[in-house]
Design a protein around this motif. Sequence first.
Motif, PDB file in Angstrom:
ATOM      1  N   PHE A   1       0.844  -1.193   0.000  1.00  0.00           N
ATOM      2  CA  PHE A   1       0.000   0.000   0.000  1.00  0.00           C
ATOM      3  C   PHE A   1       0.879   1.242   0.000  1.00  0.00           C
ATOM      4  CE2 PHE A   1       0.462  -0.987   4.542  1.00  0.00           C
ATOM      5  CZ  PHE A   1       0.709   0.240   5.117  1.00  0.00           C
TER       6      PHE A   1
ATOM      7  N   ARG B   1       6.692   3.438  26.523  1.00  0.00           N
ATOM      8  CA  ARG B   1       7.314   3.765  25.248  1.00  0.00           C
ATOM      9  C   ARG B   1       7.599   5.246  25.223  1.00  0.00           C
ATOM     10  NH1 ARG B   1       9.280  -0.454  22.995  1.00  0.00           N
ATOM     11  NH2 ARG B   1       9.270   0.500  20.945  1.00  0.00           N
ATOM     12  N   LEU B   2       8.734   5.633  24.632  1.00  0.00           N
ATOM     13  CA  LEU B   2       9.080   7.036  24.468  1.00  0.00           C
ATOM     14  C   LEU B   2       8.518   7.517  23.132  1.00  0.00           C
ATOM     15  CD1 LEU B   2      10.759   9.307  25.780  1.00  0.00           C
ATOM     16  CD2 LEU B   2      12.698   8.510  24.437  1.00  0.00           C
ATOM     17  N   GLY B   3       7.966   8.743  23.131  1.00  0.00           N
ATOM     18  CA  GLY B   3       7.508   9.315  21.879  1.00  0.00           C
ATOM     19  C   GLY B   3       6.036   9.067  21.630  1.00  0.00           C
ATOM     20  N   VAL B   4       5.448   9.923  20.794  1.00  0.00           N
ATOM     21  CA  VAL B   4       4.026   9.783  20.494  1.00  0.00           C
ATOM     22  C   VAL B   4       3.834   8.942  19.238  1.00  0.00           C
ATOM     23  CG1 VAL B   4       3.392  11.958  21.578  1.00  0.00           C
ATOM     24  CG2 VAL B   4       3.975  11.937  19.137  1.00  0.00           C
TER      25      VAL B   4
ATOM     26  N   GLY C   1      -3.083   1.169  13.605  1.00  0.00           N
ATOM     27  CA  GLY C   1      -1.927   0.954  12.721  1.00  0.00           C
ATOM     28  C   GLY C   1      -1.925   1.937  11.565  1.00  0.00           C
TER      29      GLY C   1
ATOM     30  N   SER D   1      -0.982   5.329  12.871  1.00  0.00           N
ATOM     31  CA  SER D   1       0.457   5.466  13.101  1.00  0.00           C
ATOM     32  C   SER D   1       1.210   5.626  11.788  1.00  0.00           C
ATOM     33  CB  SER D   1       0.989   4.246  13.857  1.00  0.00           C
ATOM     34  OG  SER D   1       0.407   4.181  15.145  1.00  0.00           O
ATOM     35  N   ALA D   2       0.781   4.877  10.755  1.00  0.00           N
ATOM     36  CA  ALA D   2       1.401   5.022   9.438  1.00  0.00           C
ATOM     37  C   ALA D   2       1.203   6.438   8.909  1.00  0.00           C
ATOM     38  CB  ALA D   2       0.810   4.004   8.463  1.00  0.00           C
TER      39      ALA D   2
ATOM     40  N   LEU E   1       3.313   9.323  10.460  1.00  0.00           N
ATOM     41  CA  LEU E   1       4.709   9.440  10.030  1.00  0.00           C
ATOM     42  C   LEU E   1       4.882  10.587   9.038  1.00  0.00           C
ATOM     43  CD1 LEU E   1       5.463   5.648   9.511  1.00  0.00           C
ATOM     44  CD2 LEU E   1       6.578   7.136  11.198  1.00  0.00           C
TER      45      LEU E   1
ATOM     46  N   VAL F   1       5.372  -2.584  17.736  1.00  0.00           N
ATOM     47  CA  VAL F   1       6.403  -1.771  18.388  1.00  0.00           C
ATOM     48  C   VAL F   1       7.764  -2.293  17.926  1.00  0.00           C
ATOM     49  CG1 VAL F   1       5.058  -1.203  20.442  1.00  0.00           C
ATOM     50  CG2 VAL F   1       6.485  -3.228  20.449  1.00  0.00           C
ATOM     51  N   ALA F   2       8.714  -1.385  17.822  1.00  0.00           N
ATOM     52  CA  ALA F   2      10.066  -1.759  17.417  1.00  0.00           C
ATOM     53  C   ALA F   2      10.841  -2.205  18.652  1.00  0.00           C
ATOM     54  CB  ALA F   2      10.758  -0.579  16.753  1.00  0.00           C
TER      55      ALA F   2
ATOM     56  N   ILE G   1      13.519   7.494  17.648  1.00  0.00           N
ATOM     57  CA  ILE G   1      12.702   8.578  18.198  1.00  0.00           C
ATOM     58  C   ILE G   1      13.190   9.885  17.580  1.00  0.00           C
ATOM     59  CG2 ILE G   1      12.013   9.820  20.297  1.00  0.00           C
ATOM     60  CD1 ILE G   1      11.126   6.983  20.484  1.00  0.00           C
TER      61      ILE G   1
ATOM     62  N   GLU H   1      11.274  16.487  18.518  1.00  0.00           N
ATOM     63  CA  GLU H   1      10.702  17.689  17.894  1.00  0.00           C
ATOM     64  C   GLU H   1      10.767  18.887  18.831  1.00  0.00           C
ATOM     65  OE1 GLU H   1       8.042  17.277  14.933  1.00  0.00           O
ATOM     66  OE2 GLU H   1       9.304  15.546  14.505  1.00  0.00           O
TER      67      GLU H   1
ATOM     68  N   VAL I   1       7.271  19.254  24.444  1.00  0.00           N
ATOM     69  CA  VAL I   1       7.397  17.877  24.926  1.00  0.00           C
ATOM     70  C   VAL I   1       7.370  16.807  23.839  1.00  0.00           C
ATOM     71  CG1 VAL I   1       6.394  18.336  27.175  1.00  0.00           C
ATOM     72  CG2 VAL I   1       4.899  17.702  25.283  1.00  0.00           C
ATOM     73  N   THR I   2       7.188  17.210  22.589  1.00  0.00           N
ATOM     74  CA  THR I   2       6.866  16.199  21.606  1.00  0.00           C
ATOM     75  C   THR I   2       8.085  15.458  21.078  1.00  0.00           C
ATOM     76  OG1 THR I   2       4.917  17.406  20.953  1.00  0.00           O
ATOM     77  CG2 THR I   2       5.735  15.772  19.408  1.00  0.00           C
ATOM     78  N   ARG I   3       8.094  14.193  21.309  1.00  0.00           N
ATOM     79  CA  ARG I   3       9.021  13.298  20.635  1.00  0.00           C
ATOM     80  C   ARG I   3       8.210  12.297  19.858  1.00  0.00           C
ATOM     81  NH1 ARG I   3      13.337  12.742  25.506  1.00  0.00           N
ATOM     82  NH2 ARG I   3      11.433  12.736  26.710  1.00  0.00           N
ATOM     83  N   ARG I   4       8.625  11.994  18.641  1.00  0.00           N
ATOM     84  CA  ARG I   4       7.837  11.109  17.798  1.00  0.00           C
ATOM     85  C   ARG I   4       8.429   9.716  17.780  1.00  0.00           C
ATOM     86  NH1 ARG I   4       7.026  13.261  12.140  1.00  0.00           N
ATOM     87  NH2 ARG I   4       5.128  12.043  12.350  1.00  0.00           N
ATOM     88  N   ALA I   5       7.563   8.742  17.994  1.00  0.00           N
ATOM     89  CA  ALA I   5       7.988   7.353  18.006  1.00  0.00           C
ATOM     90  C   ALA I   5       8.014   6.836  16.565  1.00  0.00           C
ATOM     91  CB  ALA I   5       7.046   6.523  18.872  1.00  0.00           C
ATOM     92  N   VAL I   6       9.016   7.297  15.799  1.00  0.00           N
ATOM     93  CA  VAL I   6       9.093   6.969  14.376  1.00  0.00           C
ATOM     94  C   VAL I   6       9.179   5.463  14.162  1.00  0.00           C
ATOM     95  CG1 VAL I   6      10.564   7.158  12.321  1.00  0.00           C
ATOM     96  CG2 VAL I   6      10.071   9.174  13.706  1.00  0.00           C
TER      97      VAL I   6
ATOM     98  N   ASP J   1       8.216   2.995  16.097  1.00  0.00           N
ATOM     99  CA  ASP J   1       6.946   2.340  16.428  1.00  0.00           C
ATOM    100  C   ASP J   1       5.895   2.613  15.342  1.00  0.00           C
ATOM    101  OD1 ASP J   1       8.023   1.294  18.730  1.00  0.00           O
ATOM    102  OD2 ASP J   1       6.913   2.580  20.107  1.00  0.00           O
ATOM    103  N   GLY J   2       5.911   3.813  14.778  1.00  0.00           N
ATOM    104  CA  GLY J   2       4.998   4.117  13.675  1.00  0.00           C
ATOM    105  C   GLY J   2       5.266   3.237  12.465  1.00  0.00           C
ATOM    106  N   LEU J   3       6.549   3.085  12.131  1.00  0.00           N
ATOM    107  CA  LEU J   3       6.918   2.206  11.022  1.00  0.00           C
ATOM    108  C   LEU J   3       6.549   0.759  11.334  1.00  0.00           C
ATOM    109  CD1 LEU J   3      10.397   3.817  10.309  1.00  0.00           C
ATOM    110  CD2 LEU J   3       8.445   3.855   8.733  1.00  0.00           C
TER     111      LEU J   3
ATOM    112  N   SER K   1       4.082  -0.249  13.218  1.00  0.00           N
ATOM    113  CA  SER K   1       2.624  -0.382  13.088  1.00  0.00           C
ATOM    114  C   SER K   1       2.199  -0.414  11.629  1.00  0.00           C
ATOM    115  CB  SER K   1       1.929   0.776  13.804  1.00  0.00           C
ATOM    116  OG  SER K   1       2.202   0.722  15.195  1.00  0.00           O
ATOM    117  N   ALA K   2       2.859   0.413  10.791  1.00  0.00           N
ATOM    118  CA  ALA K   2       2.558   0.395   9.351  1.00  0.00           C
ATOM    119  C   ALA K   2       2.896  -0.971   8.765  1.00  0.00           C
ATOM    120  CB  ALA K   2       3.348   1.492   8.635  1.00  0.00           C
TER     121      ALA K   2
END
Lengths: 234, 234
Positions: A7, A165-168, A205, A208-209, A212, B171-172, B181, B184, B197-202, B204-206, B208-209
């Motif tokens: 996708f 977990r660290l990060g959003v 999911g 979260s994708a 990014l 989750v990674a 991470i 930001e 405060v924002t840190r992105r869980a890159v 973990d996003g990947l 989940s994708a």
Amino acid sequence: MSVPLSFSVYGLSTPLITVGNDITAITAKAAEEAAGGFADGDILVLAESPLATAEGRIIRLSDVVPSARANALAQEYSIDVRLAEIVLQESDEIVGGVPGYLLARRGNLFLPNAGIDESNAPDGMVTLLPENPDASAARVRAEIKERYGKDVAVLVIDSRTHAMRLGVSGVAIGVAGIRPITDERGKKDLFGHELQVTRRAVADGLASAAELLMGEADECTPAVLIRGYQYQKA
Amino acid sequence: MSVPLSFSVYGLSTPLITVGNDITAITAKAAEEAAGGFADGDILVLAESPLATAEGRIIRLSDVVPSARANALAQEYSIDVRLAEIVLQESDEIVGGVPGYLLARRGNLFLPNAGIDESNAPDGMVTLLPENPDASAARVRAEIKERYGKDVAVLVIDSRTHAMRLGVSGVAIGVAGIRPITDERGKKDLFGHELQVTRRAVADGLASAAELLMGEADECTPAVLIRGYQYQKA
């Protein structure tokens, strides 16, 4: 082996969204530029903050009259008293807090400051969550069908931190046209054992994708289009 | 407006992974079929269970000799006494449990049954987590560079439930070649306010994708290739 699955995820860049904007028209234009327009089976993912802004869910702090309870909470947790008042109004219950944040229950969700966003709002303003994110998703989905004739699922998403977990990362808070949870119970694993407990958070999911590409800062990518993902319709 | 951003996610279908398999060669072949092979800047996402299997991290329950502590835990939480013994061996601490699961601490993670997987393992066997997922990711990344000359980041991922959310998402747990991470803090939002405060869980996003294409059951998609996502290298 089955057909390989894939996708694509497209960030939709838009002008700054303001109160009263037609979010469907704005995202349609951006989808045209990024991916040739909406197609049947696409998933449109909308960030909650610009959606709420377009819907007028934005409040001027100086218009807020704090209650005695808000005064007490503001003192206890070192937050703006007017923000405390809005959190109170937007919550079903305040269950605690840390300096700078009240922990609020809203329905079955626990949200820092009831999901109220001070970033990406004009000075002196705060953005509330959309009043009913499922209804917002359903409205945008219906408008896309009506105006462009395409069957597009719509998700409204927010950023959350997760325990340990660290990060959003992204979570879906409003859903239309897609089953947000896929139940895998009863399916067989690779060795024929039946899966007992697995349910997949498909909408989270996808959230979260999408996130990014959305960014948290000044990217102005309030929406994302996901194409080619085979989902269960609802 | 900047150039529209997009990325693509390809499921890599493979034969069933067994002990001693060369996971790099197997995913390279699948990447060739799905996306014309690895390219610089790709992200290869590996599910922990087949990776652990290839690495021989699989145990026959009948080979396990349970301790007295395992007997007690098995009684208290209604789980197989040999599984309880393996969970004990794989954990730093047992902090509690529910029927069917021990809640184990492993480093700074809290994992049901220490991450030990009974699904997708042959009868009478269980799959452990990779011993050092970061090292596994680094090894596969180095092998791809050496054999195919491509700079590919590698993630090892697992499925988790999240507090207050139904269903599992990715989750990674192991990372190589990418900053997991993104910080930001200090960036400006749309109205010029600094994000606090924002840190992105890159990662973990990947994860989940990727997991959207992996399935939990018999899909045999143990890896996913993500192409076009602009990440910070590490």
